[in-house]
Scaffold this active site. Structure first.
Site, short mmCIF file in Angstrom:
data_model
loop_
_atom_site.label_atom_id
_atom_site.label_comp_id
_atom_site.label_asym_id
_atom_site.label_seq_id
_atom_site.Cartn_x
_atom_site.Cartn_y
_atom_site.Cartn_z
N PRO A 2 0.84 -1.20 0.00
CA PRO A 2 0.00 0.00 0.00
C PRO A 2 0.87 1.25 0.00
O PRO A 2 1.74 1.39 0.85
CB PRO A 2 -0.80 -0.12 1.30
CG PRO A 2 -0.77 -1.56 1.64
CD PRO A 2 0.55 -2.06 1.15
N GLU A 3 0.66 2.10 -0.99
CA GLU A 3 1.36 3.37 -1.06
C GLU A 3 0.31 4.47 -0.89
O GLU A 3 -0.83 4.18 -0.54
CB GLU A 3 2.09 3.49 -2.41
CG GLU A 3 3.06 2.33 -2.63
CD GLU A 3 3.81 2.40 -3.95
OE1 GLU A 3 3.92 3.50 -4.52
OE2 GLU A 3 4.30 1.36 -4.40
#
Length: 265
Positions: A2-3
């Site tokens: 997850p960015e």
DNA sequence: CTAAAATCCTGGTGGC
DNA sequence: TGCCACCAGGATTTTA
């Protein structure tokens, strides 16, 4: 992985079911993730009301009525679910917060890299982060100033959260491709024109990814479909969509890095 | 100072 | 089919 776009997607989805809710209990099966004394978490969180949920880089900040902040980081494989307490917890739920309406906020984290903090001041956790790339304060002049006199390689600098908060391995590769800059280029040797391209690419790629609710991978947040629009990440060996040359995959700073030798100089 | 390497973790994968 | 070595990767810590 997850960015910023995936975390933003999670934050937006959690606001409606969680804001205004009061925590009634804390459940932990993997205490290594908890970066606040567990006793303190279990003793002082029940009774707290969630008043706001915000993102800072890749961190999620749950602001509580007392002024304290519950901070979560999803790291590699984290996901957050709001489910009925009656619904059985998935075995990979490592931490859960029961709420006053019969639901639970569940932190599912297959690889156990996730982190949980309860602090009075979020700066204790996120104080050293660089600017938010989508904020108004993040102007080209600010970006240019940050890049000045940096000797490292572009890829490494973009992954550094103290430089800019929220970029990760996927979107750094996409930003470099869009700007037409080689990820191994030394930052102090990038022209002003190319820096401007990079600045615009950061904002464009992140905004587009948010619009598509982020990317979905093996362990990553469900729902998003931006993975279908990636131009270089995960496409080593395939033909570049712009020039048809073979996309290369190399290792930089222990991270897989994808670029097109034709388009990126 | 910088940069590279090790660390934490598990499910999926590829080789045999 | 089974076994096993190997890989990914964000952030921190350690080593050079």
């Amino acid at each position: 992985m997850p960015e910023l776009p995936e975390v933003e997607t999670v934050v937006r989805a959690l606001r409606k079911p969680l804001i205004g809710r009061t925590v009634t209990g804390v459940y932990v099966t993997w205490s290594n993730s908890i970066k606040t004394p567990i006793k303190e978490l279990k003793n002082s969180l029940p009774g707290e009301r969630i008043v706001a949920i915000e993102r800072r880089g890749k961190y999620l900040n749950f602001k509580l009525a007392s002024g304290r902040v519950l901070i979560l980081h999803l790291k590699m494989s984290g996901d957050l679910l709001v489910e009925s307490s009656k619904h059985q917890r998935h075995p990979h739920v490592r931490t859960a917060f029961s709420l006053d309406n019969g639901t639970e906020l569940r932190f599912k984290d297959t690889r156990k890299f996730g982190r949980v903090y309860l602090v009075s001041d979020p700066a204790q956790v996120t104080g050293k982060l660089g600017p938010e790339p989508l904020s108004e304060q993040f102007t080209f002049e600010v970006f240019q100033g940050l890049c000045a006199r940096r000797k490292g390689r572009l890829k490494s600098l973009f992954l550094n959260q103290e430089f800019i908060a929220g970029l990760g391995n996927i979107y750094v590769d996409e930003v470099c491709f869009r700007a037409g800059v080689h990820p191994l280029k030394r930052v102090d040797r990038i022209s002003r024109a190319k820096l401007l391209e990079l600045y615009r690419a950061i904002r464009f790629i992140l905004n587009q990814a948010i619009k598509h609710h982020g990317s979905t991978f093996d362990y990553v947040y469900r729902g998003g479909n931006y993975q279908n629009r990636l131009k270089v990440y995960g496409r080593g060996g395939q033909s570049c969509s712009r020039c048809a040359k073979k996309i290369r995959r190399v290792i930089v700073g222990a991270r897989s890095t994808h670029y097109c030798p034709g388009c990126q100089k």
